[in-house]
Design an enzyme around this catalytic site. Structure first.
Site, PDB file in Angstrom:
ATOM      1  N   PRO A 274      -8.018  -0.249   9.701  1.00 37.07           N
ATOM      2  CA  PRO A 274      -6.691   0.167   9.255  1.00 37.07           C
ATOM      3  C   PRO A 274      -5.677  -0.966   9.352  1.00 37.07           C
ATOM      4  O   PRO A 274      -5.748  -1.801  10.260  1.00 37.07           O
ATOM      5  CB  PRO A 274      -6.330   1.285  10.237  1.00 37.07           C
ATOM      6  CG  PRO A 274      -7.079   0.957  11.480  1.00 37.07           C
ATOM      7  CD  PRO A 274      -8.338   0.254  11.050  1.00 37.07           C
ATOM      8  N   GLY A 275      -4.754  -1.009   8.428  1.00 40.00           N
ATOM      9  CA  GLY A 275      -3.667  -1.983   8.475  1.00 40.00           C
ATOM     10  C   GLY A 275      -2.348  -1.242   8.409  1.00 40.00           C
ATOM     11  O   GLY A 275      -1.627  -1.097   9.397  1.00 40.00           O
ATOM     12  N   ARG A 276      -2.073  -0.704   7.225  1.00 46.79           N
ATOM     13  CA  ARG A 276      -0.798  -0.028   6.975  1.00 46.79           C
ATOM     14  C   ARG A 276      -0.515   1.111   7.952  1.00 46.79           C
ATOM     15  O   ARG A 276       0.611   1.264   8.425  1.00 46.79           O
ATOM     16  CB  ARG A 276      -0.820   0.516   5.545  1.00 46.79           C
ATOM     17  CG  ARG A 276       0.511   1.078   5.103  1.00 46.79           C
ATOM     18  CD  ARG A 276       0.390   1.810   3.772  1.00 46.79           C
ATOM     19  NE  ARG A 276      -0.487   1.206   2.817  1.00 46.79           N
ATOM     20  CZ  ARG A 276      -0.103   0.413   1.815  1.00 46.79           C
ATOM     21  NH1 ARG A 276       1.175   0.149   1.650  1.00 46.79           N
ATOM     22  NH2 ARG A 276      -0.987  -0.102   0.989  1.00 46.79           N
ATOM     23  N   TYR A 316       4.810  -3.169  -6.998  1.00 56.05           N
ATOM     24  CA  TYR A 316       4.083  -1.894  -7.179  1.00 56.05           C
ATOM     25  C   TYR A 316       5.015  -0.742  -7.537  1.00 56.05           C
ATOM     26  O   TYR A 316       4.582   0.410  -7.514  1.00 56.05           O
ATOM     27  CB  TYR A 316       3.368  -1.490  -5.879  1.00 56.05           C
ATOM     28  CG  TYR A 316       2.624  -2.572  -5.155  1.00 56.05           C
ATOM     29  CD1 TYR A 316       1.518  -3.185  -5.734  1.00 56.05           C
ATOM     30  CD2 TYR A 316       3.018  -2.955  -3.880  1.00 56.05           C
ATOM     31  CE1 TYR A 316       0.821  -4.169  -5.042  1.00 56.05           C
ATOM     32  CE2 TYR A 316       2.318  -3.936  -3.181  1.00 56.05           C
ATOM     33  CZ  TYR A 316       1.236  -4.538  -3.771  1.00 56.05           C
ATOM     34  OH  TYR A 316       0.555  -5.494  -3.084  1.00 56.05           O
ATOM     35  N   CYS A 342      17.023 -14.644  -8.723  1.00 58.33           N
ATOM     36  CA  CYS A 342      17.328 -14.707 -10.148  1.00 58.33           C
ATOM     37  C   CYS A 342      16.195 -14.142 -10.994  1.00 58.33           C
ATOM     38  O   CYS A 342      15.511 -14.885 -11.713  1.00 58.33           O
ATOM     39  CB  CYS A 342      17.659 -16.135 -10.528  1.00 58.33           C
ATOM     40  SG  CYS A 342      19.125 -16.655  -9.663  1.00 58.33           S
TER      41      CYS A 342
END
Ligand code: LLP
Length: 423
Positions: A274-276, A316, A342
């Site tokens: 797992p990361g998020r 995303y 910009c």
């Protein structure tokens, strides 16, 4: 419980007012809550207890050295995708035996470093890569531990850029090809077959794709067994979604309990990456309102954080809740919250309903602890922002804001362009 919460109209991280941190470190900055990180680590550990397993945090979500120290101290391993991540993981004290290495483009140098570090296994993404690992390991007189990344061709139901387990994407090998891959691996002298790996995508909010793909892999492991190929580790990848807006993803306990019941008959040790779900809701990005601007179509709130600091909305069209750091009783407006870069694609939110803000006020961009700082850049020559860790009523700067000198530190001027001012 949310450790980023309001007390008397002021947003706090644990026991510290966000505005007091802003005063000391300037804006923009990321702030992480230690208690939240710990809670998320423990949720995974608890869900895994009682079943042989290895918990490897996906460094790509957040690789700050202090954050990695928290994980290392808790005995968590690492899921890495580059030599740089290997370096960070080892520096944080994560043992090679708890490191797994994925990614479609490992170089010889990276492979060598990982073998030297004694990693648990390479998650191999092609037969070309398998042959390369065999060659590099051979030159070192070592046997490299490997798993093949199987692409189960399942739609994760998430954004196409973060879907990986389908044939049209570059990741892993289709089941049929993976079988050939394992036969090849068995013939190669310098690799040792350890496991099977899959990861079908990120920010998944339903159980079904996880379970369906796990079942496919379990069937595949059976098939391998019939060929006399023994598998010790089943790496189910990461991908569990978090709550950014209204989605209600499964809890780690529910996901892992279901996965364990599918995997148990194989006797394999479970690896999860797992990361998020560990870091996403453990961090926010704090930014200051620079200007307000409007035309006949739109209201714009121009803030000091841009797409170089948090690219998820631009890349995303990801939704991040944005809240005022100090709650005020004012009317609401609909506005685009945009940065100073910009590019028209530089926004943190579009057509967002928010309480009217004034110049100089602070906004908190929620759920920014994963894929926030790690994806940031110096575009438009903007120094990367500071990162802060809050624990109780104390805060620690765990990465200082870059300086202008940092921006040109690695540039070098050829002799013919040097002037008297240059040394
Ligand atoms: N394992 C592998 C092999 C992966 O490719 C990933 C993520 C993970 C584990 C961790 O997945 P997680 O638990 O964090 O979902 N930048 C995108 C996310 C890219 C994910 C890439 N792979 C975003 O900001 O949404």
């Amino acid at each position: 419980m949310d450790y980023f919460r309001y007390k008397q109209g002021q947003l706090y991280a644990e026991d510290i007012e966000i505005s007091s941190i802003a005063e000391k470190v300037g804006t923009p900055f990321y702030v992480y809550s230690y208690a939240t990180v710990m809670r998320h680590i423990h949720a995974v550990k608890e869900a895994l207890s009682g079943y042989p397993s290895i918990f490897c945090f996906a460094l790509k979500a957040n690789s700050n050295s202090a954050i990695l120290r928290i994980l290392a101290k808790e005995g968590v391993g690492a899921d890495i995708v580059s030599g740089g991540e290997l370096y960070r993981a080892r520096k944080a004290g994560i043992s090679g035996r708890k490191i797994i290495y994925a990614g479609v483009g490992k170089t010889d140098t990276e492979i060598r470093a990982a073998i030297r570090a004694g990693i648990l296994m390479f998650n191999v993404e092609s037969s070309d890569e398998l042959r390369t690992i065999d060659r590099v390991a051979g030159l070192m007189n070592r046997k490299a531990p490997i798993a093949l990344r199987v692409n189960p061709n399942i739609d994760a139901g998430t954004h196409p850029y973060i879907t990986t387990g389908m044939k049209k994407y570059k990741f892993g090998m289709p089941v049929e090809e993976a079988l050939e891959g394992y036969r090849l691996a068995r013939r190669l002298k310098n690799v040792k077959i350890m496991g099977v790996h899959k990861h079908i995508g990120s920010q998944l909010t339903e159980l079904a794709p996880f379970l369906e793909s796990a079942k496919k892999i379990v069937a595949f492991i059976d098939q391998l067994k019939h060929e006399g190929i023994d598998i010790k580790y089943l790496d189910v990848g990461g991908g569990l979604g978090i709550r950014y807006g209204e989605e209600i993803p499964p809890q780690p306990a529910e996901l892992l309990a279901n996965l364990i019941s599918i995997i148990r008959p194989t006797g394999c040790t479970l690896i999860t990456e797992p990361g998020r779900s560990i870091m996403g809701n453990a961090g926010i990005l704090v930014t200051r309102v620079l200007y307000l601007k409007q035309n006949e179509l739109k209201n714009f709130v121009i803030v000091d954080a841009g797409m170089n600091d948090l690219i998820r909305p631009s890349l995303y069209e990801a939704f991040h809740k944005i809240e005022p750091v100090v709650k005020r009783r004012r009317t609401k407006i609909s506005a685009d919250i945009v940065g100073p870069i910009c590019e028209s694609g530089d926004f943190l939110a579009k057509d967002r309903l928010l309480t009217r803000v004034k110049q100089g006020e602070l906004l908190a961009v929620r759920s920014a602890g994963a894929y926030g700082f790690t994806m940031s850049s110096n575009y438009n020559s903007r120094p990367r922002v500071a990162e802060v860790l809050v624990k109780g009523n104390k805060f620690y700067t765990i990465r200082k804001r870059e300086s202008y000198a940092d921006l040109i530190r690695h540039d070098s001027i050829p002799a013919f362009l040097k002037t008297a001012g240059d040394r």
